[in-house]
Enzyme design. Structure first.
Site, PDB file in Angstrom:
ATOM      1  N   ARG A 166      11.741  -2.594  -9.873  1.00 10.89           N
ATOM      2  CA  ARG A 166      10.352  -2.187 -10.113  1.00 10.89           C
ATOM      3  C   ARG A 166      10.256  -1.581 -11.513  1.00 10.89           C
ATOM      4  NH1 ARG A 166       7.979  -0.847  -5.166  1.00 10.89           N
ATOM      5  NH2 ARG A 166       5.983  -0.966  -6.218  1.00 10.89           N
TER       6      ARG A 166
ATOM      7  N   PRO B  41       0.823  -1.205   0.000  1.00 12.31           N
ATOM      8  CA  PRO B  41       0.000   0.000   0.000  1.00 12.31           C
ATOM      9  C   PRO B  41       0.860   1.258   0.000  1.00 12.31           C
ATOM     10  CG  PRO B  41      -0.043  -1.053   2.157  1.00 12.31           C
ATOM     11  CD  PRO B  41       0.672  -1.986   1.228  1.00 12.31           C
ATOM     12  N   GLU B  42       0.363   2.310  -0.657  1.00  9.08           N
ATOM     13  CA  GLU B  42       1.075   3.579  -0.633  1.00  9.08           C
ATOM     14  C   GLU B  42       0.631   4.374   0.604  1.00  9.08           C
ATOM     15  OE1 GLU B  42       2.056   5.289  -4.323  1.00  9.08           O
ATOM     16  OE2 GLU B  42       1.925   3.388  -5.393  1.00  9.08           O
TER      17      GLU B  42
ATOM     18  N   LYS C 288       4.946   4.797   5.274  1.00  9.46           N
ATOM     19  CA  LYS C 288       4.278   3.502   5.300  1.00  9.46           C
ATOM     20  C   LYS C 288       4.295   2.866   6.694  1.00  9.46           C
ATOM     21  CE  LYS C 288       5.120   2.950   0.405  1.00  9.46           C
ATOM     22  NZ  LYS C 288       5.751   2.217  -0.690  1.00  9.46           N
TER      23      LYS C 288
END
Ligand SMILES: [Zn+2]
Length: 277
Positions: free
Chosen positions: A256, A2-3, A52
């Site tokens: 990524r 999750p961001e 986060k």
């Protein structure tokens, strides 16, 4: 993963249901049982997110530090029997919060909270954030700006979606070395992160397209993707850029994918001459 806006939403939810209330703290799975016993029956002072990371205070010197990692979840429901492997349950008679599969769930003191925070860059969703600290770290580095935006020690909270989208919106080549990013462009990217992520906290999804690029305005079908709302480049590889029509690309960087438009963000672009908005 999750961001940052997801963690801020969770902190808001925890505060709404549990702040300044006496709560039960348990570890149905057992791995957090000793720590839970210390906190059980005490007042939960409040929760806050930083990037986060989630910090839940029971005492100025007793905090639960949570990082969900790749597979962790924290879900709030009305009280119900424990399902699955629950590391931590915080509850009242009206509500329970169940933590499953976190990367981190630890009872820490104030000194440890300070140490964790010292390793984190400014979070665009926090009022106490100092964007110039991130700017100095970016300007000290020759790494691509797209890599730096994912380093939580540079800026804390944005993940793969926000970093691709703000670079597109600023018209910046994702491979531009950090030290070549103009200060004015960084200021604009920061303001954009604050605005987009604040909206993400409000709506619970990530939308980054301007009014003129929405499905309604363009007469196109809405995007269908589990990972977000209406965006310019994230996971749109091979599709036409919503602004210029060029084919959106993906380039691997530090494990990524970076999504970008080869025309709006052509190599060397610093974002000084803006393409749109
Ligand atoms: Zn384009």
């Amino acid at each position: 993963m999750p961001e940052g806006h997801v963690l801020h939403r969770l902190a808001d939810e925890l505060n709404r249901h549990f702040a300044q209330r006496v709560v039960r703290v348990t570890s149905p799975q057992g791995r957090f049982a000793d720590e839970a016993a210390v906190l059980d029956g005490r007042e939960l002072l409040g929760a806050e997110a930083w990037g986060k990371h989630l910090f839940v205070a029971f005492d100025p010197d007793a905090w639960i530090h949570i990082h969900l990692g790749l597979i962790g979840t924290l879900t709030l429901t009305e009280p119900e029997p424990v399902r699955g492997v629950v590391r931590l349950r915080i509850g009242t008679d009206e509500q329970v919060a169940d933590l499953r599969g976190p990367q981190t769930c630890a009872l820490i003191d104030a000194a440890r909270v300070a140490t964790v925070r010292a390793g984190l860059g400014p979070d665009p969703l926090r009022a106490d954030a100092d964007p110039d600290l991130a700017r100095r770290r970016i300007h000290a580095s020759a790494k691509p700006i797209a890599a730096l935006l994912l380093e939580q020690s540079v800026v804390s909270g944005p993940g793969n979606i926000y970093r691709a989208e703000v670079l597109f919106r600023a018209g910046v080549d994702p491979m531009l070395p950090g030290k070549r990013l103009p200060r004015t462009v960084w200021n604009r990217i920061w303001d954009d992160l604050v605005a987009l992520m604040t909206e993400g906290v409000r709506t619970g999804r990530i939308d980054t397209v301007a009014e003129e690029h929405t499905p309604e305005a363009m007469g196109r079908d809405p995007r269908v993707d589990d990972h977000g709302g209406e965006v310019y480049v994230y996971r749109r590889t091979g599709q036409p850029c919503l602004v210029c029509g060029a084919t959106v690309r993906a380039t691997p960087l530090a494990g990524r994918q970076v999504y970008w438009c080869p025309r709006c963000q052509r190599p060397g672009r610093t974002g000084v001459r803006r393409v749109h908005r």
